[in-house]
Design an enzyme around this catalytic site. Structure first.
Site, short mmCIF file in Angstrom:
data_model
loop_
_atom_site.label_atom_id
_atom_site.label_comp_id
_atom_site.label_asym_id
_atom_site.label_seq_id
_atom_site.Cartn_x
_atom_site.Cartn_y
_atom_site.Cartn_z
N THR A 221 23.57 2.19 17.31
CA THR A 221 22.30 2.68 17.02
C THR A 221 21.01 1.78 17.42
OG1 THR A 221 21.00 3.77 15.41
CG2 THR A 221 21.94 1.76 14.79
N ASN A 222 19.90 1.96 17.08
CA ASN A 222 18.98 1.11 17.49
C ASN A 222 17.98 0.71 16.32
OD1 ASN A 222 16.83 3.36 17.47
ND2 ASN A 222 17.94 4.07 19.15
N HIS A 223 16.69 0.05 16.44
CA HIS A 223 15.75 -0.36 15.26
C HIS A 223 14.77 0.72 14.79
CE1 HIS A 223 17.60 -4.34 15.03
NE2 HIS A 223 17.37 -4.40 16.44
#
Length: 409
Positions: A221-223
């Site tokens: 995933t990412n932030h």
């Protein structure tokens, strides 16, 4: 025939009136009566010092609502969270009079009364009406605080000139209630006009991250928090649009008046967007994973001490698919989060995906990129226009983006 003024221009409107501890607090009674007579619901919030100048009983009687003062009331019915509910309830928050003390607190995020807490929680516009002695009003600290409030998007009504309680004559008087009333009517009329600018339009917004599973426990995933996309959805709904929000995993609450579709993976987001691809305006604010594992393990992958090699496959390019099918009159807006060669990369994405606008930001820049606070973006249009926006709260960025792209519809 000349236009006949609307006798109840605030019919159905919900106003918060913040009253602080200055001699001009007595004028709050007149303001409440003007607002009520014009059809508004009025909730009065007072600082403790304001009660030295006018009683809560007076303002509560006129407003037909209990006046709120302390952030922690004595009862234990959960009403200490009223500041959150009121911040969502109101169409406009007026602080009149706003003393130097309260101006300073609002400028620096203090949260020690129901008034200041609600101001921090409010999603509606704020109108600040300062009132204090001339030298206090002209002091550099006060001027800086008022400028800071303006930078937050608050409207500040300059103080009037005249006789002051100290016996001096100069700037610092609270504007007359009728002038404040007229400003409130104008602000809400402007908000109505802005809100109507997307009336009858279908707006599709994507927001948040996607998650691509490796096994039953782990994922890529990412932030992204989804804050920017949710702010855009909320702003579009306020402007009268029918809004569909396709959201990746996030704990953010659904904005009022928005239809939310929750997804997890890039494939799911692509399918949800395709189901609403007829939208008049599509804003792709989601941080979609570019790659997903080629295979998902049915069991948790154990740590063996050896290197682990992942084979990844590309995920669907959601905006590019829309760009290939774009119908006449449809407007597509993308986001580009770039760490290097931002303008050039953003322009390439805009052209390759057949977008009308792209919003560029740099996660390495302070106050920009992921997170719930501010953003600093550059808008690039298909016609070659480039506009750098200053760092602003994401809600203000959302309004600025819609101001620009709505004219394309």
């Amino acid at each position: 025939m000349p236009d006949v003024p609307d006798p109840r221009p605030l019919e159905g409107r919900r106003l918060l009136l913040g009253v602080t501890g200055g001699i001009a607090a007595y004028k709050a009674a007149v303001l409440v009566r003007l607002f009520k007579k014009a059809g508004a619901e009025v909730q009065v919030l007072m600082t403790p010092d304001a009660t030295r100048f006018i009683t809560p009983l007076t303002l509560g009687t006129l407003s037909e609502r209990e006046v709120l003062i302390e952030i922690f009331p004595e009862n234990a019915d959960g009403s200490w969270t009223k500041h959150v509910g009121l911040g969502l309830w109101a169409d406009l928050f007026v602080v009149a009079p706003a003393t130097a003390q309260t101006v300073a607190k609002l400028a620096h995020g203090f949260c020690d009364t129901m008034l200041t807490a609600t101001a921090l929680a409010a999603r509606c516009p704020l109108l600040i009406c300062p009132a204090m002695d001339h030298d206090m009003y002209r002091h550099p600290a006060t001027r800086a605080n008022l400028e800071r409030l303006r930078s937050y998007g608050y409207e500040v009504m300059e103080a009037a000139h005249g006789e002051l309680a100290s016996g001096l004559v100069g700037e610092g008087r609270l504007p007359e209630p009728e002038a404040i009333f007229d400003r409130v009517v104008a602000m809400l009329a402007g908000a109505t006009e802005a809100a109507g600018s997307l009336a009858g339009r279908h707006v599709l917004v994507t927001a948040g991250p996607t998650r691509e599973a490796l096994d039953p426990v782990r994922y890529l995933t990412n932030h992204s928090t989804g804050t920017m996309g949710f702010a855009l959805a909320e702003a579009a709904a306020r402007r009268g649009a029918r809004v569909t929000l396709v959201a990746g995993p996030t704990a953010l609450p659904t904005p009022p008046g928005v239809t939310r579709v929750d997804v997890v993976t890039a494939e799911e987001m692509h399918a949800a967007v395709q189901a609403h691809r007829d939208a008049d305006l599509v804003i792709g604010a989601a941080a979609v994973s570019d790659f997903a594992p080629e295979a998902i393990s049915a069991s948790k992958i154990k740590k063996t001490g050896a290197e682990m090699v992942l084979r990844l496959r590309p995920t669907p390019d959601i905006l590019a698919a829309l760009g290939r099918e774009k119908r006449p009159g449809q407007v597509l807006v993308g986001f580009a989060l770039e760490t290097d060669d931002g303008p050039a990369n953003a322009r390439r994405k805009l052209e390759a995906k057949n977008l009308d606008w792209i919003v560029l930001n740099d996660p390495k820049e302070p106050g920009a990129g992921f997170g719930p606070g501010t953003n600093r973006v550059t808008l690039l249009a298909r016609d070659g226009t480039v506009e750098d926006l200053p760092r602003m709260p994401k809600r203000a960025v959302a309004e600025a983006i819609l101001d620009r792209v709505a004219v394309s519809l």
